[in-house]
Design a protein around this motif. Structure first.
Motif, mmCIF file in Angstrom:
data_model
loop_
_atom_site.group_PDB
_atom_site.id
_atom_site.type_symbol
_atom_site.label_atom_id
_atom_site.label_comp_id
_atom_site.label_asym_id
_atom_site.label_seq_id
_atom_site.Cartn_x
_atom_site.Cartn_y
_atom_site.Cartn_z
ATOM 1 N N UNK A 115 5.328 -11.249 0.959
ATOM 2 C CA UNK A 115 4.930 -9.972 0.381
ATOM 3 C C UNK A 115 5.122 -8.828 1.379
ATOM 4 N N UNK A 116 4.839 -9.109 2.656
ATOM 5 C CA UNK A 116 5.029 -8.077 3.670
ATOM 6 C C UNK A 116 6.504 -7.694 3.794
ATOM 7 N N UNK A 117 7.394 -8.673 3.683
ATOM 8 C CA UNK A 117 8.830 -8.393 3.784
ATOM 9 C C UNK A 117 9.308 -7.518 2.631
ATOM 10 N N UNK A 124 -4.351 0.930 0.026
ATOM 11 C CA UNK A 124 -3.995 -0.433 -0.331
ATOM 12 C C UNK A 124 -4.221 -0.638 -1.820
ATOM 13 N N UNK A 125 -3.809 -1.801 -2.314
ATOM 14 C CA UNK A 125 -3.880 -2.045 -3.758
ATOM 15 C C UNK A 125 -5.311 -1.957 -4.273
ATOM 16 N N UNK A 175 0.831 -1.197 0.000
ATOM 17 C CA UNK A 175 0.000 0.000 0.000
ATOM 18 C C UNK A 175 0.865 1.246 0.000
ATOM 19 N N UNK A 176 0.216 2.362 -0.299
ATOM 20 C CA UNK A 176 0.859 3.671 -0.233
ATOM 21 C C UNK A 176 0.281 4.427 0.950
ATOM 22 N N UNK A 177 1.134 5.157 1.657
ATOM 23 C CA UNK A 177 0.687 5.975 2.772
ATOM 24 C C UNK A 177 0.829 7.445 2.401
ATOM 25 N N UNK A 178 -0.306 8.112 2.277
ATOM 26 C CA UNK A 178 -0.324 9.543 1.971
ATOM 27 C C UNK A 178 -0.806 10.284 3.210
#
Length: 435
Positions: free
Chosen positions: A154-156, A41-42, A32-35
């Motif tokens: 994926x989390x890593x 999230x995707x 995900x991106x954090x703005x």
């Protein structure tokens, strides 16, 4: 007036936006991106990009005329937005409520606008079931070893946390798959059962390929070792069996609803506990879990009674200090957060669209199987939602699945065969036996 069916580019028969959406919900929230304080999230990114084009297509009737159920979705989201503005003020309410609108209405519109025919629905079904079966490559070893292969890998890569430790059940580790909790993976898998049975297998389990796909969905659900997903699966199996045994009997669905009513009132009269207490106790793995859900229901409904109109937004609810803030009841969460009008609009959407589609006449055998698959899937999730909360990917999946049945309102089988796609209005549809 004739409205031509809008064409969509496809990936293996699945419209590209739907393919992107299904792929996105298979990615953990770490991707995900954090703005600022906003997590994208995707699947949120997919819905955010597509939301304005989809809303424009809906309002311009490019993919079927608007109907009352589109209005119910938008009204539900509008009420939830007002509730969140009342809770947090204009800026906070628009930020939180905007995400809710994108997830709820956006997911519904994704299914409503891009699944426009039996072929679209069947292609979506094959893709969905294929994803469930593909996860078994990872979740069977995960259940045996406790290594959360998909989620943690994926989390890593994206710098997210590893899966939290959850105690094993029935001698296996509870599997996450790519999701954030075993319940999410289990509901995702179980929701594919009716789709696999009616659309892919066409109710014929004598062939090994058909049987293996249906059984594979059951195995994936079992790997989650979670009560909620098991309820989704068992509810679908029950109504599938009812339809299989009584398929030629008129009034079988009215008889089923009457049976449910008799059981409910029988428990109410003969037991010193409410039917809800009995239901929860027998459909959860432990007495502690059942007791916690009963307390959630009692304190949650008390909160609804104090704030019936707009709920409490994302605020904290009153409960004993030793209770978690987790509320394992999707329907109750809706009422607590956004008020009873939001819940009634949500329930009206679900039951209304299933009922009206069930009344549509002259469906071919393939269309009837698609109708069963869609309605039974929603039935299973709806029953389980009384004991689990649908959040993140499962929340958007639920509304997406609701939208995927709307094509049956807009096009008759005869028009489909003749390649004409003039929508059938609700007033013009003649009543027929339910399903």
């Amino acid at each position: 007036m004739t409205i031509a069916r809008a064409k969509s580019r496809t990936v293996f028969g699945v419209p590209v936006p739907v393919a992107c959406f299904l792929f996105a919900i298979m990615l953990p929230t770490a991707v995900s991106l954090n703005l600022g304080g906003l997590r994208l999230s995707a699947y949120r990114l997919v819905l955010l990009v597509m939301f304005v084009p989809m809303l424009s297509q809906l309002l311009s009737n490019q993919r079927g005329r608007m109907h009352i159920f589109d209005g119910l979705v938008l009204a539900h989201c509008g009420w939830a937005l007002l509730a969140l503005i009342k809770w947090g003020g204009l800026a906070q309410g628009i930020e939180s409520g905007g995400i809710y609108v994108i997830e709820c209405a956006g997911a519904y519109l994704m299914g409503r606008l891009y699944i426009r025919s039996y072929e679209d629905f069947a292609a979506m079904t094959r893709a969905y079931v294929g994803l469930v079966l593909a996860t078994l490559v990872f979740t069977v070893p995960e259940a045996l070893t406790g290594n959360h292969i998909l989620h943690d890998s994926l989390a890593a890569v994206f710098g997210g946390p590893k899966a939290a430790y959850i105690e094993p059940r029935m001698g296996i580790e509870r599997t996450f798959g790519p999701f954030d909790h075993p319940i999410l993976y289990g509901v995702f898998s179980a929701s594919a059962f009716s789709l696999a049975y009616f659309v892919i297998a066409e109710r014929k389990l004598s062939k090994f390929g058909n049987l293996s796909k249906v059984a594979g969905v059951g195995l994936a659900t079992f790997m989650s070792a979670s009560g909620g997903p098991y309820v989704v699966l068992m509810a679908q199996m029950f109504v599938c069996t009812w339809e299989r045994v009584l398929g030629a009997v008129q009034g079988r669905w009215a008889a089923l609803f009457s049976f449910f009513a008799i059981v409910y009132f029988g428990i109410d009269l003969l037991s010193n506990r409410t039917p809800f207490h009995v239901f929860v106790e027998y459909l959860t793995f432990s007495k502690e879990s059942a007791y916690n859900r009963i307390l959630i229901f009692e304190y949650g409904t008390a909160e609804v009674a104090r704030h019936p109109l707009f709920g409490i937004g994302l605020g904290d609810w009153i409960r004993p200090v030793w209770m978690s803030d987790s509320m394992d009841n999707f329907w109750l969460v809706t009422a607590v957060r956004y008020g009873l009008p939001a819940l009634f609009l949500q329930v009206g959407l679900l039951f209304g669209i299933v009922w009206v589609v069930g009344q549509m006449p002259n469906f071919s055998p393939a269309w009837r199987r698609a109708r069963h698959a869609w309605a039974f899937t929603l039935f299973g999730i709806s029953v389980a939602a009384a004991t689990v909360h649908l959040w993140n990917a499962l929340f958007v999946l639920f509304f997406f699945l609701i939208g995927t049945g709307a094509w049956m309102l807009d096009t008759s089988p005869r028009e489909h065969r003749n390649k004409r796609h003039r929508p059938v209005t609700l007033l013009a549809a003649r009543p027929a036996r339910l399903f």
